[in-house]
Motif scaffolding. Sequence first.
Motif, PDB file in Angstrom:
ATOM      1  N   VAL A  34     -11.515  39.360 153.842  1.00  0.00           N
ATOM      2  CA  VAL A  34     -11.715  39.008 155.256  1.00  0.00           C
ATOM      3  C   VAL A  34     -12.833  39.867 155.849  1.00  0.00           C
ATOM      4  O   VAL A  34     -13.693  39.360 156.573  1.00  0.00           O
ATOM      5  N   ALA A  35     -12.828  41.158 155.521  1.00  0.00           N
ATOM      6  CA  ALA A  35     -13.859  42.055 156.050  1.00  0.00           C
ATOM      7  C   ALA A  35     -15.248  41.592 155.620  1.00  0.00           C
ATOM      8  O   ALA A  35     -16.190  41.582 156.426  1.00  0.00           O
ATOM      9  N   GLU A  36     -15.382  41.189 154.367  1.00  0.00           N
ATOM     10  CA  GLU A  36     -16.681  40.715 153.878  1.00  0.00           C
ATOM     11  C   GLU A  36     -17.072  39.395 154.544  1.00  0.00           C
ATOM     12  O   GLU A  36     -18.249  39.175 154.844  1.00  0.00           O
ATOM     13  N   GLN A  45     -12.798  38.783 163.362  1.00  0.00           N
ATOM     14  CA  GLN A  45     -11.894  38.829 162.213  1.00  0.00           C
ATOM     15  C   GLN A  45     -10.685  37.923 162.448  1.00  0.00           C
ATOM     16  O   GLN A  45     -10.218  37.250 161.531  1.00  0.00           O
ATOM     17  N   GLY A  46     -10.200  37.888 163.682  1.00  0.00           N
ATOM     18  CA  GLY A  46      -9.072  37.012 164.011  1.00  0.00           C
ATOM     19  C   GLY A  46      -9.405  35.547 163.784  1.00  0.00           C
ATOM     20  O   GLY A  46      -8.586  34.789 163.256  1.00  0.00           O
ATOM     21  N   ALA A  47     -10.616  35.151 164.183  1.00  0.00           N
ATOM     22  CA  ALA A  47     -11.034  33.753 163.986  1.00  0.00           C
ATOM     23  C   ALA A  47     -11.185  33.444 162.497  1.00  0.00           C
ATOM     24  O   ALA A  47     -10.773  32.373 162.031  1.00  0.00           O
ATOM     25  N   ILE A  48     -11.760  34.389 161.750  1.00  0.00           N
ATOM     26  CA  ILE A  48     -11.896  34.198 160.299  1.00  0.00           C
ATOM     27  C   ILE A  48     -10.512  34.015 159.680  1.00  0.00           C
ATOM     28  O   ILE A  48     -10.297  33.126 158.851  1.00  0.00           O
ATOM     29  N   SER A  49      -9.559  34.836 160.105  1.00  0.00           N
ATOM     30  CA  SER A  49      -8.194  34.739 159.573  1.00  0.00           C
ATOM     31  C   SER A  49      -7.586  33.375 159.862  1.00  0.00           C
ATOM     32  O   SER A  49      -6.886  32.805 159.011  1.00  0.00           O
ATOM     33  N   GLN A  50      -7.827  32.839 161.045  1.00  0.00           N
ATOM     34  CA  GLN A  50      -7.304  31.507 161.382  1.00  0.00           C
ATOM     35  C   GLN A  50      -7.942  30.432 160.505  1.00  0.00           C
ATOM     36  O   GLN A  50      -7.268  29.514 160.041  1.00  0.00           O
ATOM     37  N   HIS A  51      -9.245  30.557 160.274  1.00  0.00           N
ATOM     38  CA  HIS A  51      -9.926  29.587 159.406  1.00  0.00           C
ATOM     39  C   HIS A  51      -9.392  29.685 157.977  1.00  0.00           C
ATOM     40  O   HIS A  51      -9.186  28.672 157.318  1.00  0.00           O
ATOM     41  N   SER A  54      -6.110  27.849 157.710  1.00  0.00           N
ATOM     42  CA  SER A  54      -6.290  26.395 157.626  1.00  0.00           C
ATOM     43  C   SER A  54      -6.776  25.981 156.244  1.00  0.00           C
ATOM     44  O   SER A  54      -6.301  24.986 155.677  1.00  0.00           O
ATOM     45  N   LEU A  55      -7.727  26.731 155.691  1.00  0.00           N
ATOM     46  CA  LEU A  55      -8.244  26.423 154.361  1.00  0.00           C
ATOM     47  C   LEU A  55      -7.144  26.550 153.304  1.00  0.00           C
ATOM     48  O   LEU A  55      -7.057  25.719 152.395  1.00  0.00           O
ATOM     49  N   LYS A  56      -6.309  27.551 153.460  1.00  0.00           N
ATOM     50  CA  LYS A  56      -5.220  27.762 152.505  1.00  0.00           C
ATOM     51  C   LYS A  56      -4.186  26.634 152.614  1.00  0.00           C
ATOM     52  O   LYS A  56      -3.706  26.117 151.609  1.00  0.00           O
ATOM     53  N   GLN A  57      -3.832  26.237 153.845  1.00  0.00           N
ATOM     54  CA  GLN A  57      -2.859  25.162 154.042  1.00  0.00           C
ATOM     55  C   GLN A  57      -3.356  23.837 153.465  1.00  0.00           C
ATOM     56  O   GLN A  57      -2.565  23.025 152.997  1.00  0.00           O
ATOM     57  N   ALA A  58      -4.669  23.641 153.498  1.00  0.00           N
ATOM     58  CA  ALA A  58      -5.248  22.411 152.943  1.00  0.00           C
ATOM     59  C   ALA A  58      -5.377  22.489 151.423  1.00  0.00           C
ATOM     60  O   ALA A  58      -5.759  21.505 150.781  1.00  0.00           O
ATOM     61  N   GLY A  59      -5.074  23.647 150.853  1.00  0.00           N
ATOM     62  CA  GLY A  59      -5.144  23.806 149.404  1.00  0.00           C
ATOM     63  C   GLY A  59      -6.536  24.072 148.877  1.00  0.00           C
ATOM     64  O   GLY A  59      -6.788  23.949 147.685  1.00  0.00           O
ATOM     65  N   LEU A  60      -7.446  24.447 149.774  1.00  0.00           N
ATOM     66  CA  LEU A  60      -8.837  24.654 149.372  1.00  0.00           C
ATOM     67  C   LEU A  60      -9.121  26.062 148.849  1.00  0.00           C
ATOM     68  O   LEU A  60     -10.115  26.268 148.153  1.00  0.00           O
ATOM     69  N   ILE A  61      -8.275  27.017 149.210  1.00  0.00           N
ATOM     70  CA  ILE A  61      -8.467  28.389 148.744  1.00  0.00           C
ATOM     71  C   ILE A  61      -7.133  28.975 148.288  1.00  0.00           C
ATOM     72  O   ILE A  61      -6.076  28.477 148.644  1.00  0.00           O
ATOM     73  N   ALA A  62      -7.244  30.024 147.515  1.00  0.00           N
ATOM     74  CA  ALA A  62      -6.077  30.791 147.078  1.00  0.00           C
ATOM     75  C   ALA A  62      -6.358  32.247 147.400  1.00  0.00           C
ATOM     76  O   ALA A  62      -7.518  32.644 147.588  1.00  0.00           O
ATOM     77  N   ASP A  63      -5.304  33.041 147.493  1.00  0.00           N
ATOM     78  CA  ASP A  63      -5.507  34.456 147.797  1.00  0.00           C
ATOM     79  C   ASP A  63      -4.819  35.340 146.777  1.00  0.00           C
ATOM     80  O   ASP A  63      -3.926  34.898 146.059  1.00  0.00           O
ATOM     81  N   ARG A  64      -5.306  36.574 146.708  1.00  0.00           N
ATOM     82  CA  ARG A  64      -4.739  37.562 145.794  1.00  0.00           C
ATOM     83  C   ARG A  64      -4.672  38.896 146.523  1.00  0.00           C
ATOM     84  O   ARG A  64      -5.692  39.524 146.779  1.00  0.00           O
TER      85      ARG A  64
END
Length: 109
Positions: A34-36, A45-51, A54-64
């Motif tokens: 998120v920082a990068e 940073q808050g707006a990035i987190s919200q985006h 949404s990307l995660k809920q749509a299945g477009l990204i994964a996190d570790r």
Amino acid sequence: MMQTSNIDAVMRTLADPTRRTVFERIVNASEITVAELTRGSGVTQGAISQHLKSLKQAGLIADRPEGRNVHYRADPKGLAPLVDWMALYGVFWRERFANLRTLLKEIDP
């Protein structure tokens, strides 16, 4: 036939230009935090987190998660509904290119 809810979620998620930019940055990085993502984006940073949510809920990204950081990466499977939908129009383009090829042969035998 594909599930319309999946394609709708992907299209709705990628319709936002800022979210699309965030997604493109994730795609171009093997992993990114998120920082990068926030650095140099002009977005909080808050707006990035919200985006990211949404990307995660749509299945477009994964996190570790790793310690205090979370690394995000693109999930290629997330674009499958969009690819499937676009494939439906492949016949349309193949027919148009075949017609163009025929026309060009008629013009320059």
